[in-house]
Design an enzyme around this catalytic site. Structure first.
Site, mmCIF file in Angstrom:
data_model
loop_
_atom_site.group_PDB
_atom_site.id
_atom_site.type_symbol
_atom_site.label_atom_id
_atom_site.label_comp_id
_atom_site.label_asym_id
_atom_site.label_seq_id
_atom_site.Cartn_x
_atom_site.Cartn_y
_atom_site.Cartn_z
ATOM 1 N N TYR A 147 0.852 -1.193 0.000
ATOM 2 C CA TYR A 147 0.000 0.000 0.000
ATOM 3 C C TYR A 147 0.888 1.244 0.000
ATOM 4 O O TYR A 147 1.075 1.900 1.020
ATOM 5 C CB TYR A 147 -0.930 -0.008 1.203
ATOM 6 C CG TYR A 147 -2.038 -1.039 1.119
ATOM 7 C CD1 TYR A 147 -1.991 -2.080 0.188
ATOM 8 C CD2 TYR A 147 -3.134 -0.983 1.949
ATOM 9 C CE1 TYR A 147 -2.995 -3.017 0.102
ATOM 10 C CE2 TYR A 147 -4.158 -1.928 1.870
ATOM 11 C CZ TYR A 147 -4.077 -2.945 0.950
ATOM 12 O OH TYR A 147 -5.083 -3.874 0.869
ATOM 13 N N LYS A 206 5.446 -14.973 -0.269
ATOM 14 C CA LYS A 206 5.271 -15.343 -1.681
ATOM 15 C C LYS A 206 6.619 -15.178 -2.362
ATOM 16 O O LYS A 206 6.744 -14.600 -3.444
ATOM 17 C CB LYS A 206 4.189 -14.483 -2.349
ATOM 18 C CG LYS A 206 3.736 -15.003 -3.714
ATOM 19 C CD LYS A 206 3.159 -16.410 -3.664
ATOM 20 C CE LYS A 206 2.761 -16.869 -5.072
ATOM 21 N NZ LYS A 206 2.400 -18.316 -5.086
ATOM 22 N N ASP A 230 -0.838 -18.319 -0.963
ATOM 23 C CA ASP A 230 -1.905 -19.080 -1.601
ATOM 24 C C ASP A 230 -2.144 -20.398 -0.871
ATOM 25 O O ASP A 230 -3.291 -20.803 -0.641
ATOM 26 C CB ASP A 230 -1.601 -19.310 -3.088
ATOM 27 C CG ASP A 230 -0.159 -19.697 -3.359
ATOM 28 O OD1 ASP A 230 0.662 -19.687 -2.430
ATOM 29 O OD2 ASP A 230 0.155 -19.999 -4.533
ATOM 30 N N ASP A 233 -4.481 -8.101 4.654
ATOM 31 C CA ASP A 233 -5.824 -7.596 4.367
ATOM 32 C C ASP A 233 -6.702 -8.708 3.799
ATOM 33 O O ASP A 233 -7.842 -8.924 4.224
ATOM 34 C CB ASP A 233 -5.710 -6.434 3.377
ATOM 35 C CG ASP A 233 -6.964 -5.575 3.330
ATOM 36 O OD1 ASP A 233 -7.906 -5.855 4.088
ATOM 37 O OD2 ASP A 233 -6.998 -4.618 2.538
ATOM 38 N N ASP A 254 -9.873 -11.173 5.919
ATOM 39 C CA ASP A 254 -11.254 -11.294 5.460
ATOM 40 C C ASP A 254 -11.632 -12.753 5.261
ATOM 41 O O ASP A 254 -12.759 -13.173 5.577
ATOM 42 C CB ASP A 254 -11.454 -10.521 4.153
ATOM 43 C CG ASP A 254 -11.709 -9.038 4.393
ATOM 44 O OD1 ASP A 254 -11.332 -8.543 5.475
ATOM 45 O OD2 ASP A 254 -12.276 -8.374 3.507
#
Length: 353
Positions: free
Chosen positions: A138, A188, A221, A245, A249
């Site tokens: 971000y 990742k 993932d 983030d 969720d």
């Protein structure tokens, strides 16, 4: 009263307004029961304000908020105002100005609620996401070039600093020491050649200082799959801004839904105010109808109380929420009932009495 805390309330947009009203009722009752008070100052900073003035908050907004002991934020976002405008016009400036580099998102299956995962019990569905909240993916660095032409392109840069990565990972390890002693790092590094290997190296360095904490890293993932297939193998998950983030969720979705998930934007030093909010969005399609679930905002309020040092009051708020949910007589539509937002909020207030 032995203590009084100054709290900035920013109800925001949509159901943020609806649920903040109920959460404040609960927090005021908890405060009265524990011999302290909350002095609220409400701000109309929102997308509605943006449509009228061209800004989400005034130029001196950060200065105004700096005078408070905590910030209580409702959901922000509304049709007609692009999400990046509302995010970069309010949430991100507040997070960064006040050094709120920890985004803490505890998620667990609450009594009286069901998981989207069949056959999973409450003790298998409890974890906390520690999300880096000030840098990472971000970032404002980058730009859009050759706008409207056939060779148009955008460049979006990520920023990972040693200070930023080390402090969020260390926070996760310290938190794990108070829980089950397990930390999983979301990475990742098989796809992102610079940022994630850097993250992994620092994770390994910090891990070596905590021999009693079980540490592992998992590609994001595969970690998302584990949250669905084997959530009991996870406790503290530490992740970059973007990964955290998304994962939080997903974790909320498998533990009862976004209507049950609180979060805190934490300045661990306590020298500047921290900000607390529900994970869910503003849901403009049901705003003002009195059917939004206020539990996430109430639990965000409990996190606020705990951060202020009012631990017993925070525990009582959580216990009251659990009592109401377990009884199951007052439930909003998302929980399968027909109760209103206000009725559920009032039931939690009554459970505190």
């Amino acid at each position: 009263m032995t203590s009084s805390y100054r709290i900035a309330s920013i109800p925001g947009d949509g159901i943020g307004v609806d649920v903040t009203v109920e959460a404040r009722k609960v927090l005021d009752r908890a405060a009265a029961s524990h011999d302290f008070s909350l002095s609220w100052t409400e701000f109309d900073w929102s997308c509605e304000r943006y449509t009228k003035t061209g800004s989400m908050m005034p130029d001196d907004g950060i200065e105004q908020l700096s005078r408070f002991d905590g910030i209580f934020l409702g959901a922000v976002g509304f049709p007609g105002v692009p999400d990046h405008v509302s995010l970069w016009g309010l949430l991100i400036p507040v997070r960064r100005a006040f050094g709120q580099y920890v985004n803490l998102r505890p998620v667990r299956l609450l009594p009286g609620t069901t998981s989207a995962l069949a056959g999973r019990s409450a003790d298998e569905l409890e974890m906390v996401i520690v999300r880096e909240n000030s840098e990472g993916e971000y970032s404002e660095l980058g730009g859009r070039h050759n706008r409207g032409l056939g060779n148009e392109f955008v460049l979006q840069e990520s920023v990972f600093t040693r200070v930023g990565v080390e402090r969020i990972i260390r926070y996760a390890f310290e938190l794990a020491k108070t829980r089950t002693g397990r930390v999983c790092s979301a990475t990742k590094s098989n796809g992102l050649i610079h940022s994630m290997p850097f993250w992994d190296e620092i994770f390994a360095e910090v891990s070596s200082e905590y021999p009693d904490v079980h540490a592992e890293q998992c590609h994001v993932d595969a970690l998302a799959a584990r949250m669905v297939q084997a959530p009991d193998r996870l406790d503290v998950v530490v992740a970059s801004n973007l990964f955290g983030d998304i994962l939080s969720d997903l974790a909320a979705a498998v533990t009862g839904g976004l209507g049950m998930a609180p979060s805190g934007n934490i300045n661990p030093t306590g020298e500047l105010p921290s900000m607390f909010e529900a994970v869910h969005g503003s849901a403009p399609d049901i705003a003002g109808q009195g059917i939004a679930n206020p539990v996430a905002q109430i639990l965000a309020g409990a996190m606020l109380l705990e951060h202020l040092g009012e631990t017993v009051a925070a525990q009582d708020v959580r216990a009251a929420v659990e009592k109401v949910l377990e009884e199951g007589t007052v439930q909003t539509p998302d929980l399968g009932g027909k109760s209103t937002t206000a009725e559920l909020g009032s039931a939690v207030v009554a459970a505190l009495s």
